[in-house]
Design an enzyme around this catalytic site. Structure first.
Site, PDB file in Angstrom:
ATOM      1  N   HIS A 114      -3.787  -4.810  36.136  1.00  0.00           N
ATOM      2  CA  HIS A 114      -2.380  -5.137  36.340  1.00  0.00           C
ATOM      3  C   HIS A 114      -1.484  -4.001  35.834  1.00  0.00           C
ATOM      4  O   HIS A 114      -0.524  -3.613  36.511  1.00  0.00           O
ATOM      5  CB  HIS A 114      -2.060  -6.442  35.606  1.00  0.00           C
ATOM      6  CG  HIS A 114      -0.670  -6.929  35.762  1.00  0.00           C
ATOM      7  ND1 HIS A 114      -0.135  -7.325  36.966  1.00  0.00           N
ATOM      8  CD2 HIS A 114       0.324  -7.083  34.839  1.00  0.00           C
ATOM      9  CE1 HIS A 114       1.123  -7.708  36.792  1.00  0.00           C
ATOM     10  NE2 HIS A 114       1.420  -7.563  35.508  1.00  0.00           N
TER      11      HIS A 114
ATOM     12  N   GLN B 144      -2.286  -0.805  35.525  1.00  0.00           N
ATOM     13  CA  GLN B 144      -2.447   0.336  36.427  1.00  0.00           C
ATOM     14  C   GLN B 144      -1.659   0.124  37.716  1.00  0.00           C
ATOM     15  O   GLN B 144      -1.038   1.043  38.237  1.00  0.00           O
ATOM     16  CB  GLN B 144      -3.931   0.559  36.736  1.00  0.00           C
ATOM     17  CG  GLN B 144      -4.728   1.046  35.554  1.00  0.00           C
ATOM     18  CD  GLN B 144      -4.227   2.388  35.045  1.00  0.00           C
ATOM     19  OE1 GLN B 144      -3.790   2.485  33.916  1.00  0.00           O
ATOM     20  NE2 GLN B 144      -4.277   3.389  35.859  1.00  0.00           N
ATOM     21  N   ASP B 145      -1.688  -1.097  38.219  1.00  0.00           N
ATOM     22  CA  ASP B 145      -0.934  -1.439  39.425  1.00  0.00           C
ATOM     23  C   ASP B 145       0.561  -1.235  39.200  1.00  0.00           C
ATOM     24  O   ASP B 145       1.246  -0.636  40.027  1.00  0.00           O
ATOM     25  CB  ASP B 145      -1.242  -2.879  39.823  1.00  0.00           C
ATOM     26  CG  ASP B 145      -0.560  -3.286  41.109  1.00  0.00           C
ATOM     27  OD1 ASP B 145      -0.628  -2.511  42.093  1.00  0.00           O
ATOM     28  OD2 ASP B 145       0.024  -4.384  41.140  1.00  0.00           O
ATOM     29  N   HIS B 146       1.061  -1.705  38.073  1.00  0.00           N
ATOM     30  CA  HIS B 146       2.473  -1.532  37.749  1.00  0.00           C
ATOM     31  C   HIS B 146       2.838  -0.049  37.667  1.00  0.00           C
ATOM     32  O   HIS B 146       3.873   0.367  38.192  1.00  0.00           O
ATOM     33  CB  HIS B 146       2.813  -2.209  36.412  1.00  0.00           C
ATOM     34  CG  HIS B 146       3.349  -3.584  36.566  1.00  0.00           C
ATOM     35  ND1 HIS B 146       4.676  -3.848  36.800  1.00  0.00           N
ATOM     36  CD2 HIS B 146       2.732  -4.784  36.505  1.00  0.00           C
ATOM     37  CE1 HIS B 146       4.851  -5.147  36.886  1.00  0.00           C
ATOM     38  NE2 HIS B 146       3.683  -5.739  36.714  1.00  0.00           N
TER      39      HIS B 146
END
Length: 108
Positions: A76, A78-80
């Protein structure tokens, strides 16, 4: 909460702040407030650097043998970070386009 989880939350927070500043810059640019927009974009870049520094710390730690647990929370974060960087880059281009339109309109 352990140190790794704290670092993950730092990434999420800084990335979210970066994205928010970039979108605020776009709103300002749409109103023709380009100086203020540039300041907000600088703020967005600084927040991205903060997030990236924490990410680099985690990567360096793993390279040095401290195994990093891959969790949904890490994914999460890394996605952000990735989406906030992409948003910032695209918004920077959009602000450039708005400046060009503003200049062209002023010349007419």
């Amino acid at each position: 909460m352990n140190n790794q989880e704290m670092d993950i939350f730092k990434i999420i927070s800084a990335a979210g702040d970066s994205r928010g500043s970039a979108f605020e810059a776009l709103r300002l640019a749409r109103k023709g407030k380009f100086t203020e927009a540039e300041a907000k974009m600088q703020e967005a870049k600084e927040k991205s650097i903060d997030a990236h520094d924490v990410q680099t710390k985690l990567i360096t730690s793993e390279i040095n043998g401290d195994k990093t647990e891959t969790s949904l929370l890490m994914v999460h974060a890394q996605d952000h970070l990735m989406t906030s960087i992409l948003a910032r880059d695209l918004i920077e281009e959009m602000i450039g386009m708005l400046k060009e339109q503003s200049t062209a309109a002023a010349l007419q």
